[in-house]
Design a protein around this motif. Sequence first.
Motif, short mmCIF file in Angstrom:
data_model
loop_
_atom_site.label_atom_id
_atom_site.label_comp_id
_atom_site.label_asym_id
_atom_site.label_seq_id
_atom_site.Cartn_x
_atom_site.Cartn_y
_atom_site.Cartn_z
N GLY A 19 78.49 3.26 84.09
CA GLY A 19 79.06 2.91 85.38
C GLY A 19 79.85 4.06 85.98
N TRP A 20 80.25 3.87 87.21
CA TRP A 20 81.03 4.89 87.91
C TRP A 20 82.34 5.14 87.17
N GLY A 21 82.60 6.39 86.87
CA GLY A 21 83.85 6.75 86.20
C GLY A 21 83.78 6.72 84.68
N ASN A 22 82.75 6.09 84.11
CA ASN A 22 82.58 6.13 82.65
C ASN A 22 82.19 7.54 82.22
N ARG A 23 82.68 7.96 81.08
CA ARG A 23 82.31 9.26 80.54
C ARG A 23 81.66 9.10 79.17
N ILE A 24 80.69 9.91 78.91
CA ILE A 24 79.96 9.81 77.65
C ILE A 24 80.90 9.95 76.46
N GLU A 25 81.92 10.79 76.59
CA GLU A 25 82.79 11.05 75.44
C GLU A 25 83.89 10.00 75.26
N ASP A 34 77.05 4.05 69.38
CA ASP A 34 76.90 4.02 67.92
C ASP A 34 76.18 2.75 67.46
N ARG A 35 76.41 1.64 68.14
CA ARG A 35 75.71 0.41 67.76
C ARG A 35 74.20 0.56 67.98
N PHE A 36 73.82 1.27 69.03
CA PHE A 36 72.40 1.47 69.31
C PHE A 36 71.77 2.46 68.33
N VAL A 37 72.53 3.47 67.97
CA VAL A 37 72.05 4.44 66.98
C VAL A 37 71.82 3.73 65.65
N GLU A 38 72.75 2.85 65.28
CA GLU A 38 72.60 2.09 64.03
C GLU A 38 71.34 1.22 64.05
N ALA A 39 70.92 0.81 65.25
CA ALA A 39 69.69 0.02 65.38
C ALA A 39 68.45 0.91 65.49
N ASP A 40 68.64 2.21 65.25
CA ASP A 40 67.56 3.19 65.20
C ASP A 40 66.92 3.48 66.54
N TYR A 41 67.70 3.37 67.62
CA TYR A 41 67.23 3.83 68.93
C TYR A 41 67.49 5.32 69.08
N ARG A 42 66.61 5.98 69.78
CA ARG A 42 66.90 7.31 70.32
C ARG A 42 67.53 7.05 71.68
N VAL A 43 68.81 7.36 71.82
CA VAL A 43 69.60 6.92 72.97
C VAL A 43 69.85 8.08 73.93
N THR A 44 69.38 7.93 75.15
CA THR A 44 69.68 8.90 76.21
C THR A 44 70.68 8.27 77.16
N VAL A 45 71.87 8.87 77.24
CA VAL A 45 72.96 8.31 78.04
C VAL A 45 73.15 9.16 79.29
N PHE A 46 73.14 8.50 80.45
CA PHE A 46 73.36 9.17 81.73
C PHE A 46 74.75 8.85 82.25
N GLN A 47 75.46 9.89 82.65
CA GLN A 47 76.78 9.76 83.26
C GLN A 47 76.66 10.05 84.76
N LEU A 48 76.91 9.03 85.56
CA LEU A 48 76.72 9.17 87.01
C LEU A 48 77.79 10.08 87.63
N PRO A 49 77.40 10.93 88.56
CA PRO A 49 78.42 11.65 89.33
C PRO A 49 79.24 10.66 90.15
N THR A 50 80.52 10.92 90.29
CA THR A 50 81.40 9.98 90.98
C THR A 50 81.45 10.20 92.49
N VAL A 51 80.95 11.32 92.96
CA VAL A 51 80.86 11.58 94.39
C VAL A 51 79.41 11.89 94.73
N ASP A 141 94.23 4.75 76.46
CA ASP A 141 95.07 5.49 77.41
C ASP A 141 94.30 6.67 78.00
N ARG A 142 93.55 7.36 77.16
CA ARG A 142 92.77 8.51 77.65
C ARG A 142 91.77 8.06 78.71
N GLN A 143 91.10 6.98 78.44
CA GLN A 143 90.10 6.47 79.39
C GLN A 143 90.76 6.13 80.73
#
Length: 234
Positions: A19-25, A34-51, A141-143
Amino acid sequence: MQHEVFNEVGDRDLVVVLGWGNRIEHENVRWLVDRFVEADYRVTVFQLPTVVTDFETEWVKPIVDAVDELESYRLLTHSTGGLVAEYLEGAEHRVYLSPWWGFHADMRNPIVSLAMTLPLSRSILPTGGTEREMLGELATDRQLEETPDRVAPTFLREAKRAQSHLPPFQFEATGVVFYTPDDAVVSAAAIEERAPEANRIAYEGGHQLFDSPARDEHIETVLAALEDGPAALQ
């Protein structure tokens, strides 16, 4: 658009659009991955630009180009990612977390309507949606510090335009929606109007399921829905 691949040796592909403002890290995003990796998915995560100034070229096209390279894939999206997802094709099963299919009532006012007419791509408008009680008690707090507290008029304009052009919901056989009826960020009414009841699961605890204390209760159902679609809810 930033993206990262986890578990290159996974035996099937899962595309995650945040979602908007979410960061991969962010810690809770990584908890979910990590839950998806444990289920043996190859996971490609997209971080949307906020502007953004164009929904199709800056949000949709980079993901379309990536999924076109995949033989098959499953799709999980959150919030604004759920809006982008409606313009993606080919996913075997799709799971939406709190999709942003309509503006929350607090954002439907003359000031926001006027702001959306301005061709400004600078983040000048308060979001009003970055507090822990809105996102979920487990938000770190970081988030909270790193989530933007202002948006650009062009971002709102493009999101509204994409919402207004949504085709009818086409994923009764493949899509499952997790949402909270008292969501303080997106319109729960728009979710209930768009997705059939048989495709929806309600939970309590904030806009972001991965920040909610309810996440442990629902993560197995999320995984089952990715595996089997709405049949997992039977």
